[in-house]
Scaffold this motif. Structure first.
Motif, PDB file in Angstrom:
ATOM      1  N   TRP A   1       0.854  -1.186   0.000  1.00  0.00           N
ATOM      2  CA  TRP A   1       0.000   0.000   0.000  1.00  0.00           C
ATOM      3  C   TRP A   1       0.889   1.234   0.000  1.00  0.00           C
ATOM      4  CZ3 TRP A   1       0.256   3.602   3.946  1.00  0.00           C
ATOM      5  CH2 TRP A   1       1.023   3.208   5.061  1.00  0.00           C
TER       6      TRP A   1
ATOM      7  N   TRP B   1      -3.709   0.647  -3.337  1.00  0.00           N
ATOM      8  CA  TRP B   1      -3.733  -0.699  -2.759  1.00  0.00           C
ATOM      9  C   TRP B   1      -3.342  -1.694  -3.832  1.00  0.00           C
ATOM     10  CZ3 TRP B   1      -8.706  -2.129   0.466  1.00  0.00           C
ATOM     11  CH2 TRP B   1      -8.590  -1.566   1.761  1.00  0.00           C
TER      12      TRP B   1
ATOM     13  N   VAL C   1      -3.974  -6.616  -1.188  1.00  0.00           N
ATOM     14  CA  VAL C   1      -4.601  -5.873  -0.083  1.00  0.00           C
ATOM     15  C   VAL C   1      -6.112  -5.896  -0.263  1.00  0.00           C
ATOM     16  CG1 VAL C   1      -4.828  -3.658   1.078  1.00  0.00           C
ATOM     17  CG2 VAL C   1      -2.606  -4.386   0.255  1.00  0.00           C
TER      18      VAL C   1
END
Lengths: 489, 135
Positions: A145, A156, A160
């Motif tokens: 991130w 992201w 994620v």
């Protein structure tokens, strides 16, 4: 690993080239020097042979077709698999264009061939590496991130997104991400953020989140800070899904605790065999010898009387321990949905004579938790021993008061029994009161079995019993029935 | 043999053991003086009370380890503290049904302990105890 110079060599195109003139069907009319390095055969040997035959079998139809098209309007080739004299697999890139005569007709084809084996291999390796990295990240549940501090823009990685179970439409923003945190985790995240912005030091935190699909998960977050002209410009780092690991850790911790308790109980059983059981057996040995040596019949009869009471004592001791062993073995008996009011009343019925005689005031309060998931037989055994203790060790100067209370706290269920009896000198006896045949009241009213039995039942069912007592004031036994059970999932 | 009769004190909470030990001792010496204490504290109170009165004090103490109230170890500590004030030598034998070596090692680490004896105790062993005291 791919070295930098490999990539440079690709860009420099320093690989050897082979040049041919050949007929539209591939028969070589002229081969320029330098073929050797590409096809592994020198130029004169190639003249008169077919270029198509030099290629791997599966490539031949494509090449034949390609040459035909090149004949008509010029055709560049992608890499094809070449067959070389040294039998090694080699990739070549071909570029073929027609050679025209004065009237515009095609008289032959001109082909340049370049060895691109190395480039192909590097490409392959790169793509394998990339794929492996992606797969490794997925396997480890690690994502990346990044957040720009000025614009607040957040990036992201796919992983994620997967960890948060968020679909394509989800826009990660400070607010939309925080909405997934539990309040404690949100607090922890804010704290870490403040710290990193202040100090620039990398932060490692574990956060509990609720995913977009409502699942509870744990993530390990690494926060790093990128400085620009002395002030933080970007935050970035990794996010790992550690739900499974945390669960395994918790399971393992629970297992270790359970094994430790089992080991302690085993040590205690060992102690019982070497200490408690040997006593009466030694007595029997001595008594038998005395009988044998005795000439007097009356004396022998008295000794036999002792033999009989010693063996009775030994048997009752073994039965007591046997009952405990059975609980240990049947530790997994199914829970009943015990109505506590009912169960306590049932136990008290058995003591009605004692309660009446001692004028004891027995009360109980189970309002906060009227039922308990526990084997009813075990619960009543425990209650019976505790009530019996409370009724036995009373003082003469006051009316016995016995109070039982049951309640829940979180996922733990508690039972407490308090009396105003003689109390136990815990500084003196401590935890040994739960041992077999430990009596701590002169007058020998206790058999030294009750607390031993109770503790073993409670512990083999994953609970814990503790005692609090003041000499002369009274005693409280507290049971946490689910002390060592994990949170219900 | 000395003129005064030998006094033996047994400190043990096991009633049958008391019976057999007393029985064996009386077979060995009809004149023997025998006292039974159920735990260390009872025995200690008795010693305190008769500390100057050597005719009541035991010559031999047979001491168990596991007892309620005051166990054998606690008794040894208390005895160690009062030893200097006692008017006669007392042999202490630690006798236990314990098979734990550590108990034997620990018992022998007390200078007050003459020996550690594992149960069951035999007539021969008791005879040896009396013999040592009476000579």
């Amino acid at each position: 690993m791919i070295a930098k110079r490999d990539i440079e060599s690709l860009l420099g195109d320093a690989t050897p080239e082979a040049i041919f003139l050949h007929s539209p069907n591939g028969t070589v009319r002229y081969a320029a020097p330098g073929c050797e390095a590409v096809l592994g055969a020198d130029a004169p040997a190639l003249v008169g042979t077919s270029l198509i035959d030099r290629m791997a079998k599966q490539e031949r139809p494509r090449l034949t077709e390609g040459l035909l098209r090149a004949h008509l309007r010029g055709q560049a080739y992608g890499p094809v698999l070449a067959r070389t004299n040294d039998a090694a697999i080699r990739w070549v890139e071909m570029r073929t264009r027609p050679v025209h005569d004065g009237s515009g007709g095609v008289i032959e084809l001109h082909t340049t061939m370049r060895d691109v084996t190395k480039r192909i291999k590097i490409h392959e390796e790169l793509s394998i590496r990339e794929r492996l990295e992606r797969e490794a990240n997925q396997l480890a549940h690690v994502g990346a991130w990044r957040q720009d501090i000025d614009t607040q823009e957040i990036y992201w990685s796919d992983e994620v997104r997967r960890i948060f179970e968020a679909d394509e439409s989800f826009q990660p923003t400070v607010e939309s991400i925080r909405a997934h945190y539990t309040p404690e985790s949100d607090e922890r995240a804010s704290q870490a953020l403040l710290t990193i912005l202040e100090t620039g030091e990398t932060q490692y935190i574990d956060l509990q989140i609720t995913t977009a699909k409502g699942r509870t998960a744990w993530i390990h977050v690494i926060l790093k800070c990128e400085m620009d002209q002395g002030r933080p410009a970007r935050l970035y780092g990794a996010i790992q899904d550690v739900t499974q690991r945390r669960k395994l850790d918790a399971d393992q911790k629970q297992l270790v605790e359970e094994l430790t308790r089992q080991r302690d109980r085993l040590a205690e059983f060992g102690y019982m065999v070497t200490h408690n059981f040997r006593g009466p057996v030694c007595n029997l040995v001595t008594l038998a010898r005395l009988v044998r040596e005795s000439a007097d019949e009356a004396e022998a009869a008295e000794l036999l009387q002792h033999i009989s009471s010693s063996s009775d004592q030994l048997l009752s001791m073994m039965d007591d321990v046997g009952a405990v062993v059975q609980v240990e073995r049947d530790g997994s008996v199914a829970d009943d949905d015990v109505d506590l009011n009912d169960s306590i009343a049932n136990v008290m019925k058995g003591f009605s004579a004692d309660i009446h005689a001692s004028k004891a005031n027995v009360t109980w309060d189970v309002e906060q938790s009227p039922s308990l998931a526990y084997p009813r037989v075990y619960l009543e055994t425990i209650l019976r021993h505790l009530v019996s203790n409370a009724l036995t060790f009373t003082t003469k100067d006051r009316t016995p008061e016995i109070h039982i209370k049951c309640w829940n706290e979180g996922h733990h269920a508690y039972l407490e029994i308090t009396d105003n009896g003689t109390g136990i000198d815990l500084a003196r006896y401590g935890d040994s009161i739960f041992r077999l045949r430990t009596t701590f009241h002169r007058g020998n009213k206790g058999r030294g079995v009750g607390l031993f039995t109770i503790r073993n039942i409670v512990e083999s069912m994953g609970g814990e019993i503790t005692v609090d007592s003041l000499l002369g004031k009274g005693t409280t036994f507290r049971i946490n029935f689910t002390r060592f059970k994990g949170e219900p999932s | 043999m000395t003129a005064a009769r030998t006094m033996v004190a047994l400190v043990d909470d096991d009633r049958t053991y008391q019976f057999t030990t007393e029985h064996m001792l009386r077979r060995l010496d009809e004149q023997i003086g025998f006292r039974w204490f159920r735990d260390g504290e009872e025995a200690m109170k008795f010693l305190e009370m008769h500390i100057m009165d050597t005719s009541h004090l035991p010559d031999v103490i047979i001491l168990d380890i596991n007892m309620p109230y005051m166990d054998g170890w606690q008794f040894l500590d208390a005895f160690h503290a009062m030893k200097a004030r006692i008017g006669k030598p007392i042999d202490i034998y630690m006798v236990s049904s314990s098979m734990d070596d550590r108990d034997a090692i620990r018992a022998r680490s007390f200078e007050e302990v003459t020996d550690y004896v594992e149960k069951p105790i035999t007539t021969e062993k008791l005879a040896a105890m009396l013999h040592r005291t009476q000579n």
